[in-house]
Each structure stands twice: as structure tokens, then as C-alpha cells.
Scaffold this motif. Structure first.
Motif, PDB file in Angstrom:
ATOM      1  N   THR A   4       0.835  -1.307   0.248  1.00 26.14           N
ATOM      2  CA  THR A   4       0.108   0.154   0.097  1.00 26.14           C
ATOM      3  C   THR A   4       0.781   1.196  -0.007  1.00 26.14           C
ATOM      4  O   THR A   4       0.489   2.216  -0.782  1.00 26.14           O
ATOM      5  CB  THR A   4      -0.890   0.156   1.189  1.00 26.14           C
ATOM      6  OG1 THR A   4      -1.567  -1.295   1.274  1.00 26.14           O
ATOM      7  CG2 THR A   4      -1.957   1.124   1.237  1.00 26.14           C
ATOM      8  N   SER A   5       1.911   1.054   0.860  1.00 25.38           N
ATOM      9  CA  SER A   5       2.943   2.366   0.768  1.00 25.38           C
ATOM     10  C   SER A   5       3.466   2.493  -0.634  1.00 25.38           C
ATOM     11  O   SER A   5       3.495   3.923  -0.808  1.00 25.38           O
ATOM     12  CB  SER A   5       3.864   2.157   1.893  1.00 25.38           C
ATOM     13  OG  SER A   5       4.773   3.143   1.788  1.00 25.38           O
ATOM     14  N   LYS A  28       2.250   1.877  -3.581  1.00 27.59           N
ATOM     15  CA  LYS A  28       1.210   2.222  -4.304  1.00 27.59           C
ATOM     16  C   LYS A  28       1.203   3.675  -4.241  1.00 27.59           C
ATOM     17  O   LYS A  28       0.994   4.226  -5.309  1.00 27.59           O
ATOM     18  CB  LYS A  28      -0.145   1.447  -4.174  1.00 27.59           C
ATOM     19  CG  LYS A  28      -1.210   1.731  -5.223  1.00 27.59           C
ATOM     20  CD  LYS A  28      -2.485   0.980  -4.792  1.00 27.59           C
ATOM     21  CE  LYS A  28      -3.404   1.068  -5.906  1.00 27.59           C
ATOM     22  NZ  LYS A  28      -3.168   0.956  -7.102  1.00 27.59           N
ATOM     23  N   LEU A  29       1.200   4.164  -2.966  1.00 24.11           N
ATOM     24  CA  LEU A  29       1.125   5.593  -2.781  1.00 24.11           C
ATOM     25  C   LEU A  29       2.282   6.192  -3.422  1.00 24.11           C
ATOM     26  O   LEU A  29       2.025   7.413  -4.150  1.00 24.11           O
ATOM     27  CB  LEU A  29       0.610   5.887  -1.528  1.00 24.11           C
ATOM     28  CG  LEU A  29      -0.494   5.592  -0.658  1.00 24.11           C
ATOM     29  CD1 LEU A  29      -0.735   5.548   0.520  1.00 24.11           C
ATOM     30  CD2 LEU A  29      -1.759   6.198  -1.283  1.00 24.11           C
ATOM     31  N   LEU A  30       3.320   5.889  -3.087  1.00 29.48           N
ATOM     32  CA  LEU A  30       4.495   6.443  -3.462  1.00 29.48           C
ATOM     33  C   LEU A  30       4.713   6.424  -4.901  1.00 29.48           C
ATOM     34  O   LEU A  30       5.441   7.247  -5.594  1.00 29.48           O
ATOM     35  CB  LEU A  30       5.769   5.806  -2.751  1.00 29.48           C
ATOM     36  CG  LEU A  30       6.020   6.219  -1.552  1.00 29.48           C
ATOM     37  CD1 LEU A  30       6.962   5.502  -0.808  1.00 29.48           C
ATOM     38  CD2 LEU A  30       6.218   7.723  -1.117  1.00 29.48           C
ATOM     39  N   SER A  47      -1.199  12.050   0.915  1.00 25.69           N
ATOM     40  CA  SER A  47      -0.951  10.645   0.496  1.00 25.69           C
ATOM     41  C   SER A  47       0.865  10.278   0.879  1.00 25.69           C
ATOM     42  O   SER A  47       1.069   9.372   1.258  1.00 25.69           O
ATOM     43  CB  SER A  47      -0.910  10.557  -1.141  1.00 25.69           C
ATOM     44  OG  SER A  47      -2.135  10.624  -1.612  1.00 25.69           O
ATOM     45  N   ARG A  94       0.543   9.537   4.644  1.00 27.29           N
ATOM     46  CA  ARG A  94      -0.192   8.189   4.573  1.00 27.29           C
ATOM     47  C   ARG A  94       1.082   7.090   4.415  1.00 27.29           C
ATOM     48  O   ARG A  94       1.229   6.115   5.050  1.00 27.29           O
ATOM     49  CB  ARG A  94      -1.050   8.022   3.851  1.00 27.29           C
ATOM     50  CG  ARG A  94      -1.853   6.680   4.102  1.00 27.29           C
ATOM     51  CD  ARG A  94      -2.216   5.969   5.459  1.00 27.29           C
ATOM     52  NE  ARG A  94      -2.943   4.937   5.538  1.00 27.29           N
ATOM     53  CZ  ARG A  94      -2.759   3.931   6.601  1.00 27.29           C
ATOM     54  NH1 ARG A  94      -2.369   4.668   7.637  1.00 27.29           N
ATOM     55  NH2 ARG A  94      -3.472   3.059   6.491  1.00 27.29           N
ATOM     56  N   SER A  95       1.624   7.268   3.233  1.00 30.31           N
ATOM     57  CA  SER A  95       2.745   6.433   2.911  1.00 30.31           C
ATOM     58  C   SER A  95       3.908   6.086   3.664  1.00 30.31           C
ATOM     59  O   SER A  95       4.416   4.942   4.103  1.00 30.31           O
ATOM     60  CB  SER A  95       3.499   6.731   1.443  1.00 30.31           C
ATOM     61  OG  SER A  95       4.039   7.928   1.442  1.00 30.31           O
ATOM     62  N   PRO A 149       9.428   9.933   0.742  1.00 27.08           N
ATOM     63  CA  PRO A 149       8.375  10.859   0.792  1.00 27.08           C
ATOM     64  C   PRO A 149       9.118  12.347   0.725  1.00 27.08           C
ATOM     65  O   PRO A 149       8.580  13.124   0.069  1.00 27.08           O
ATOM     66  CB  PRO A 149       7.713  10.807   2.130  1.00 27.08           C
ATOM     67  CG  PRO A 149       7.934   9.309   2.317  1.00 27.08           C
ATOM     68  CD  PRO A 149       8.980   8.699   1.994  1.00 27.08           C
TER      69      PRO A 149
END
Length: 223
Positions: A104-105, A107-109, A118, A121-122, A153
């Protein structure tokens, strides 16, 4: 993925428990064999102790007068017992959670457009993943990449989406150049060979692209 763990986790845990039981027995036997080996070879203990002595001003340690015995071929009694390797658990009940946090991390990054929420959250998911990873596998399994990834990030905030600054394209080009047949050239010939081969491939791609585009135009014109 959870279905795989639901299906095979129980068998993996039973296998790990069996291996752990055998490991404990082997470790107990190893300790016993090691003590017996030390009794048969006291000179090895003295030699190891003498090599650990601290010397000053280049003064060598005092010799014990015992020379290490040469091992005779086929004499296993002279071989120092080797400790058994601890078993590895091939499946852990917390691994699906770890995988989903990381996926999930990422996918966000890897998004082509990101906002601050985003990225926050990542980073939160990455930290949860790393803390759980350390809990499951221990600090010995942690690598420098586990630290570097938490800076991603901030890098996205500075340089934009990862597609703007990652090195996959450069590494792919390096792989392409590495696969060229250089015929053991050196002394400047290697660079020329790489350049000629790369330029030839570029021209071939251009010719194929022009042919395909021309054929498409002819088909459209005939229609």
C-alpha cells in the motif's frame, strides 16, 4: 495472499516446531562433543588464549610451548565440532500484514500525482512495516535500505513523483551496453564498439518504426 497463509501456515508452523526440537537436541549434542573435544585438545585452547593476549610495543606473546597437532587424514577426532545451523521459519503469521503495509505504501509513492496527505500516509505505512519487520525477523535482518526508504516521501516533495528522478532508465541502458559483444577490445576500442553497436540498434528501431507507420498510412489510404 491471505488464502495462501490460511492454507499452508499450519503445516509450516508444525514443520518449524519439529525442526526447532531437532535443533535443540543437536545443539545439546554439539555442546557435549565440544567439551569432549576440548578435553582431548587442551593445546588448542591454550593457543587460542595466547593469540588473544594484548601486546605492547611490539612484544610478542609468550609461547606456551605447545605446537598444534597436525590433523591426520581420516581422523575425525581432531576436527572441532561445528555448531548446527538454527532452523528458519518459512512462513510467519504476521507476514501478510507486512506485505500489505509495504504494498500500500509503494502504491501511494508510485503515483504519478501525489498530495501531502498521500505522502504522510505512505510514510506512516512504511514505519508500521519497518517496526513490524523488526519485531518479526529481528534487528539482525534490518538493512540500510530499510532506513533509506523512509526518506522517499521527502524526496518526492523535493523533486516530484519518483518517475522524475529514479534511475531505472539509466540502469536499463547500462544493462543494454553490458550485453554488447565487445570482442575483448581495450585501449579506447571498447568505447567505440559500444557506441557503434548502440547507434546501429537505434537506426534499426527507427527503420522499423518508419516502416510500421508507413504501412499503417498505406492501409488507411487504401481503406
Amino acid at each position: 495472499i491471505p488464502f495462501v497463509w490460511d492454507e499452508f501456515l499450519k503445516d509450516a508452523q508444525q514443520e518449524f516446531a519439529k525442526q526447532s526440537k531437532k535443533y535443540k537436541a543437536d545443539l545439546t549434542k554439539h555442546k557435549k562433543d565440544l567439551e569432549e573435544w576440548k578435553e582431548r585438545h587442551p593445546e588448542a585452547i591454550e593457543e587460542a588464549t595466547s593469540t588473544r593476549k594484548v601486546t605492547f610495543k611490539g612484544v610478542p606473546p609468550v609461547s606456551t610451548g605447545h605446537a598444534p597437532k597436525k590433523r591426520k587424514l581420516g581422523d575425525d577426532n581432531n576436527t572441532r565440532p561445528v555448531a548446527p545451523d538454527p532452523p528458519g521459519n518459512r512462513m510467519h503469521k504476521d507476514e501478510p500484514e507486512l506485505l500489505f503495509c509495504l504494498a500500500t505504501s509503494l502504491k501511494l509513492l508510485l503515483g504519478r500525482s501525489l498530495d501531502d496527505a498521500s505522502l504522510t500516509r505512505s510514510l506512516q505505512l512504511l514505519r508500521e512495516y519497518l517496526l513490524k519487520y523488526r519485531e518479526v525477523y529481528g534487528e539482525g535482518a534490518m538493512k540500510p535500505n530499510h532506513h533509506w526508504v523512509v526518506h522517499t516521501p521527502d524526496q518526492v516533495r523535493d523533486f516530484g513523483p519518483v518517475y522524475c528522478f529514479w534511475l531505472f532508465l539509466v540502469e536499463r541502458l547500462n544493462k543494454t551496453l553490458k550485453d554488447y559483444n565487445t570482442n575483448n577490445h581495450s585501449g579506447g576500442e571498447l568505447e567505440i564498439t559500444l557506441m557503434r553497436t548502440f547507434y546501429r540498434e537505434v537506426r534499426i528501431r527507427d527503420m522499423v518504426s518508419l516502416y510500421i507507420s508507413g504501412a499503417s498510412c498505406n492501409i488507411a489510404h487504401n481503406l
